[in-house]
Design an enzyme around this catalytic site. Sequence first.
Site, PDB file in Angstrom:
ATOM      1  N   GLY A 299       0.817  -1.228   0.000  1.00  0.00           N
ATOM      2  CA  GLY A 299       0.000   0.000   0.000  1.00  0.00           C
ATOM      3  C   GLY A 299       0.837   1.259   0.000  1.00  0.00           C
TER       4      GLY A 299
ATOM      5  N   THR B  76       1.367   3.508  -2.549  1.00  0.00           N
ATOM      6  CA  THR B  76       1.144   4.483  -3.618  1.00  0.00           C
ATOM      7  C   THR B  76       0.715   5.841  -3.078  1.00  0.00           C
ATOM      8  OG1 THR B  76      -1.087   3.597  -3.842  1.00  0.00           O
ATOM      9  CG2 THR B  76       0.572   2.755  -5.376  1.00  0.00           C
ATOM     10  N   ARG B  77       0.495   5.944  -1.790  1.00  0.00           N
ATOM     11  CA  ARG B  77       0.165   7.247  -1.174  1.00  0.00           C
ATOM     12  C   ARG B  77       0.347   7.137   0.351  1.00  0.00           C
ATOM     13  NH1 ARG B  77      -5.963   5.787  -1.867  1.00  0.00           N
ATOM     14  NH2 ARG B  77      -6.468   5.334   0.306  1.00  0.00           N
TER      15      ARG B  77
ATOM     16  N   ASN C 220      -3.024  -6.523  -4.885  1.00  0.00           N
ATOM     17  CA  ASN C 220      -4.251  -6.248  -4.149  1.00  0.00           C
ATOM     18  C   ASN C 220      -4.284  -7.113  -2.890  1.00  0.00           C
ATOM     19  OD1 ASN C 220      -6.787  -5.881  -3.154  1.00  0.00           O
ATOM     20  ND2 ASN C 220      -7.856  -6.364  -5.062  1.00  0.00           N
TER      21      ASN C 220
ATOM     22  N   TYR D 181     -11.707  -2.519  12.651  1.00  0.00           N
ATOM     23  CA  TYR D 181     -10.361  -1.986  12.407  1.00  0.00           C
ATOM     24  C   TYR D 181      -9.456  -2.150  13.637  1.00  0.00           C
ATOM     25  CZ  TYR D 181      -6.855   1.659  11.308  1.00  0.00           C
ATOM     26  OH  TYR D 181      -5.692   2.354  11.073  1.00  0.00           O
TER      27      TYR D 181
ATOM     28  N   THR E 233      -8.187  -5.624  14.190  1.00  0.00           N
ATOM     29  CA  THR E 233      -7.045  -6.028  13.337  1.00  0.00           C
ATOM     30  C   THR E 233      -5.751  -5.393  13.830  1.00  0.00           C
ATOM     31  OG1 THR E 233      -7.284  -4.197  11.723  1.00  0.00           O
ATOM     32  CG2 THR E 233      -8.502  -6.234  11.264  1.00  0.00           C
ATOM     33  N   LYS E 234      -5.849  -4.163  14.339  1.00  0.00           N
ATOM     34  CA  LYS E 234      -4.627  -3.471  14.748  1.00  0.00           C
ATOM     35  C   LYS E 234      -4.069  -4.046  16.060  1.00  0.00           C
ATOM     36  CE  LYS E 234      -4.284  -0.880  11.144  1.00  0.00           C
ATOM     37  NZ  LYS E 234      -3.159  -1.039  10.212  1.00  0.00           N
TER      38      LYS E 234
ATOM     39  N   ILE F  19      -2.550  10.582  11.990  1.00  0.00           N
ATOM     40  CA  ILE F  19      -1.616  11.041  10.962  1.00  0.00           C
ATOM     41  C   ILE F  19      -2.418  11.626   9.789  1.00  0.00           C
ATOM     42  CG2 ILE F  19       0.313  10.360   9.452  1.00  0.00           C
ATOM     43  CD1 ILE F  19       0.915   9.807  12.445  1.00  0.00           C
TER      44      ILE F  19
HETATM   45  P1  NAI Z   1      -4.288   5.714   3.140  1.00  0.00           P
HETATM   46  O1  NAI Z   1      -5.720   5.350   2.974  1.00  0.00           O
HETATM   47  O2  NAI Z   1      -3.823   7.049   2.704  1.00  0.00           O
HETATM   48  O3  NAI Z   1      -3.351   4.614   2.504  1.00  0.00           O
HETATM   49  C1  NAI Z   1      -3.607   3.266   2.643  1.00  0.00           C
HETATM   50  C2  NAI Z   1      -2.776   2.549   1.643  1.00  0.00           C
HETATM   51  O4  NAI Z   1      -3.176   1.186   1.608  1.00  0.00           O
HETATM   52  C3  NAI Z   1      -2.968   3.123   0.249  1.00  0.00           C
HETATM   53  O5  NAI Z   1      -1.757   3.132  -0.442  1.00  0.00           O
HETATM   54  C4  NAI Z   1      -3.970   2.154  -0.337  1.00  0.00           C
HETATM   55  O6  NAI Z   1      -3.898   2.074  -1.735  1.00  0.00           O
HETATM   56  C5  NAI Z   1      -3.512   0.848   0.306  1.00  0.00           C
HETATM   57  N1  NAI Z   1      -4.541  -0.159   0.228  1.00  0.00           N
HETATM   58  C6  NAI Z   1      -5.800  -0.128   0.717  1.00  0.00           C
HETATM   59  N2  NAI Z   1      -6.449  -1.243   0.362  1.00  0.00           N
HETATM   60  C7  NAI Z   1      -5.574  -1.997  -0.359  1.00  0.00           C
HETATM   61  C8  NAI Z   1      -5.657  -3.242  -1.004  1.00  0.00           C
HETATM   62  N3  NAI Z   1      -6.774  -3.970  -1.018  1.00  0.00           N
HETATM   63  N4  NAI Z   1      -4.560  -3.687  -1.651  1.00  0.00           N
HETATM   64  C9  NAI Z   1      -3.422  -2.969  -1.672  1.00  0.00           C
HETATM   65  N5  NAI Z   1      -3.279  -1.778  -1.091  1.00  0.00           N
HETATM   66  C10 NAI Z   1      -4.357  -1.299  -0.445  1.00  0.00           C
HETATM   67  O7  NAI Z   1      -3.993   5.487   4.659  1.00  0.00           O
HETATM   68  P2  NAI Z   1      -2.700   5.786   5.554  1.00  0.00           P
HETATM   69  O8  NAI Z   1      -3.159   6.715   6.590  1.00  0.00           O
HETATM   70  O9  NAI Z   1      -1.510   6.096   4.752  1.00  0.00           O
HETATM   71  O10 NAI Z   1      -2.548   4.332   6.243  1.00  0.00           O
HETATM   72  C11 NAI Z   1      -1.419   3.499   6.112  1.00  0.00           C
HETATM   73  C12 NAI Z   1      -1.416   2.532   7.270  1.00  0.00           C
HETATM   74  O11 NAI Z   1      -1.277   3.239   8.486  1.00  0.00           O
HETATM   75  C13 NAI Z   1      -2.708   1.730   7.403  1.00  0.00           C
HETATM   76  O12 NAI Z   1      -2.426   0.414   7.802  1.00  0.00           O
HETATM   77  C14 NAI Z   1      -3.441   2.446   8.512  1.00  0.00           C
HETATM   78  O13 NAI Z   1      -4.327   1.589   9.175  1.00  0.00           O
HETATM   79  C15 NAI Z   1      -2.283   2.864   9.387  1.00  0.00           C
HETATM   80  N6  NAI Z   1      -2.582   3.952  10.302  1.00  0.00           N
HETATM   81  C16 NAI Z   1      -2.967   5.186   9.836  1.00  0.00           C
HETATM   82  C17 NAI Z   1      -3.250   6.202  10.733  1.00  0.00           C
HETATM   83  C18 NAI Z   1      -3.676   7.564  10.307  1.00  0.00           C
HETATM   84  O14 NAI Z   1      -4.021   8.365  11.167  1.00  0.00           O
HETATM   85  N7  NAI Z   1      -3.644   7.908   9.040  1.00  0.00           N
HETATM   86  C19 NAI Z   1      -3.154   5.972  12.177  1.00  0.00           C
HETATM   87  C20 NAI Z   1      -2.722   4.653  12.542  1.00  0.00           C
HETATM   88  C21 NAI Z   1      -2.453   3.694  11.635  1.00  0.00           C
END
Ligand code: NAI
Length: 249
Positions: A15, A17-18, A66, A158, A161-162, A191
Amino acid sequence: MLCVDLSGKRALITGSTRGIGMAIAMYLAKAGASVIITGRDEGRAKEVAQHISSEFGVEALGVGMNMEDMRSIEEAYRRVEAQWGGVDLLINNAGITRDKLFLRMSLEDWEQVLKVNLTGTFLITSLAVKGMLKNRWGRIVNISSVVGFTGNVGQVNYSATKSALIGFTKSLAKELAGRNITVNAVAPGFIETDMTAVLSEEIKSAYLKNIPLGRFGKPEDVAGMVVFLCSEYASYITGEVVHINGGMY
Ligand code: NAI
């Protein structure tokens, strides 16, 4: 001068790409690692890989993977192995939310979050770990969350899982320690990414009141710790969780 040198290491970030995943990929590349950018959209993964490669002068590969789909994970990893032979660093970052109050949560909401956040992590880890075992060196970092510790209204799926990723991290760390593979987790707080951009201003200001450092985190706040956990400086740390939340927990 102390500095992290990850040149010669191959890193796969799920994941990426962003958001946080992309920031981690950039920081690992900055430290010299070759990076494999993965996401559902292969075109976007290739674009990000191209950008990182030209910006940091490292090799970068973009692959569609995916995390909901076992076959997609296996196929993508086979391509990685064919091109690069395997990986040394695995960052299990991909994650989704499907927030709903528990009484309204469907089995589908539950299963989809478990599939991406947990089963996907299990599958890619079991593939990547084989090469690490052979090389007797590896680093795995799992992205958990503060809500895996505190719980959160609307996030039973969610946060389950965490929390589970913490048990996964600690158990796997014990199993792999003898082969010089460390397994750690980071638990970010709030974040600023697409994931949190959807929250209302009211919810955001309520969170902010509980963050002693007085600001939300940035993806780079997480990426720096992940680079450290992949570095030689962290070679005696395994089964650990690092909280990155501005003091909120
Ligand atoms: P985001 O939504 O910006 O990025 C999530 C990433 O996972 C994206 O690149 C997306 O394409 C990818 N993704 C989602 N479903 C997918 C799939 N089926 N197959 C492949 N890739 C997939 O979210 P963010 O904030 O960057 O999250 C990254 C990690 O950090 C996640 O595990 C999230 O749970 C965790 N996290 C985020 C927090 C926040 O406040 N943003 C806080 C704590 C944990």
